[in-house]
Design an enzyme around this catalytic site. Structure first.
Site, PDB file in Angstrom:
ATOM      1  CG  HIS A 112       0.249   6.862   5.339  1.00 17.04           C
ATOM      2  ND1 HIS A 112       1.389   7.372   5.921  1.00 17.04           N
ATOM      3  CD2 HIS A 112       0.486   5.542   5.176  1.00 17.04           C
ATOM      4  CE1 HIS A 112       2.270   6.391   6.101  1.00 17.04           C
ATOM      5  NE2 HIS A 112       1.743   5.267   5.656  1.00 17.04           N
ATOM      6  CD  GLN A 121       3.350   5.773   2.577  1.00 18.53           C
ATOM      7  OE1 GLN A 121       2.337   5.281   2.101  1.00 18.53           O
ATOM      8  NE2 GLN A 121       4.304   5.043   3.125  1.00 18.53           N
ATOM      9  N   GLY A 155       0.837  -1.194   0.000  1.00  9.92           N
ATOM     10  CA  GLY A 155       0.000   0.000   0.000  1.00  9.92           C
ATOM     11  C   GLY A 155       0.870   1.241   0.000  1.00  9.92           C
ATOM     12  CG  HIS A 192      -0.795   1.412   7.180  1.00 14.90           C
ATOM     13  ND1 HIS A 192       0.118   0.995   8.124  1.00 14.90           N
ATOM     14  CD2 HIS A 192      -0.093   2.187   6.306  1.00 14.90           C
ATOM     15  CE1 HIS A 192       1.314   1.504   7.830  1.00 14.90           C
ATOM     16  NE2 HIS A 192       1.213   2.235   6.729  1.00 14.90           N
ATOM     17  CD  GLU A 193      -1.365   2.540   2.628  1.00 16.68           C
ATOM     18  OE1 GLU A 193      -0.930   3.697   2.499  1.00 16.68           O
ATOM     19  OE2 GLU A 193      -0.629   1.578   2.902  1.00 16.68           O
ATOM     20  CB  CYS A 251       5.048   2.213   7.444  1.00 21.29           C
ATOM     21  SG  CYS A 251       4.648   3.708   6.540  1.00 21.29           S
ATOM     22  CG  LEU A 252       6.408   0.817   1.405  1.00 18.93           C
ATOM     23  CD1 LEU A 252       5.799   1.088   0.046  1.00 18.93           C
ATOM     24  CD2 LEU A 252       7.526  -0.208   1.295  1.00 18.93           C
TER      25      LEU A 252
END
Ligand code: ZN
Length: 163
Positions: free
Chosen positions: A137, A51, A46, A133-134, A91-92
């Site tokens: 963000h 990000q 995701g 999660h997304e 998380c990226l």
């Protein structure tokens, strides 16, 4: 299509609230295409626009074929959540850390597609976790804010750092 740079914690852009998308134009389509490329390249499941330093309410996800493959959400809004699950999350934008995070087992959202059409999506288990999660963000929230504990996978994941 192109791979964009993924912003890393503690870049302040990750703490901003993203704004509603109003123009469903070529720029949005390029953003979505680039975000998918960037997510697959990472690789991740995701990616939210903040990000890649774009403060728009745009998310891409691919939690696997069993969860519907590539999903694009523009201006997603949570309609309902149900149940709970506790599990690992990464998380990226936060390399090298994972956390144990409590999430709903089921989440129902409405969102617009890349052409502005509204649709509804119900996610369960892993997909529900991804969606939450997304969307976090888009509101400047990171999993480390919510985690019951945070640890370095493969190093101190048995009783590691607690936050
Ligand atoms: Zn993330």
């Amino acid at each position: 299509m192109a791979i964009r740079m993924i912003v890393q914690e503690p870049d302040p852009v990750l703490r901003e609230k993203a704004v509603t998308v109003k123009n469903f134009n070529k720029n949005l389509h390029k953003l979505l295409d680039d975000m998918a490329d960037t997510m697959y390249d990472a690789p991740g499941v995701g990616l939210a626009a903040p990000q890649v330093a774009v403060l728009k309410r745009v998310v891409v996800m691919d939690c696997g074929e069993e969860y519907g493959g590539l999903i694009e959400l523009v201006n997603p809004e949570i309609i309902t959540t149900d149940g709970e699950q506790i599990g690992p999350e990464g998380c990226l934008s936060i390399q090298g850390l994972e956390g144990t995070v409590k999430r709903p087992m089921t989440v129902k959202v409405k969102a617009q597609d890349r052409n502005g059409e509204w649709f509804e999506l119900e996610g369960q288990e892993f997909l529900a976790r991804c969606i939450m999660h997304e969307i976090d963000h888009l509101n400047g929230v990171l999993f480390t804010d919510l985690a019951l504990r945070v640890y370095r996978p493969g190093q101190d994941d048995e009783g590691g750092n607690r936050r």
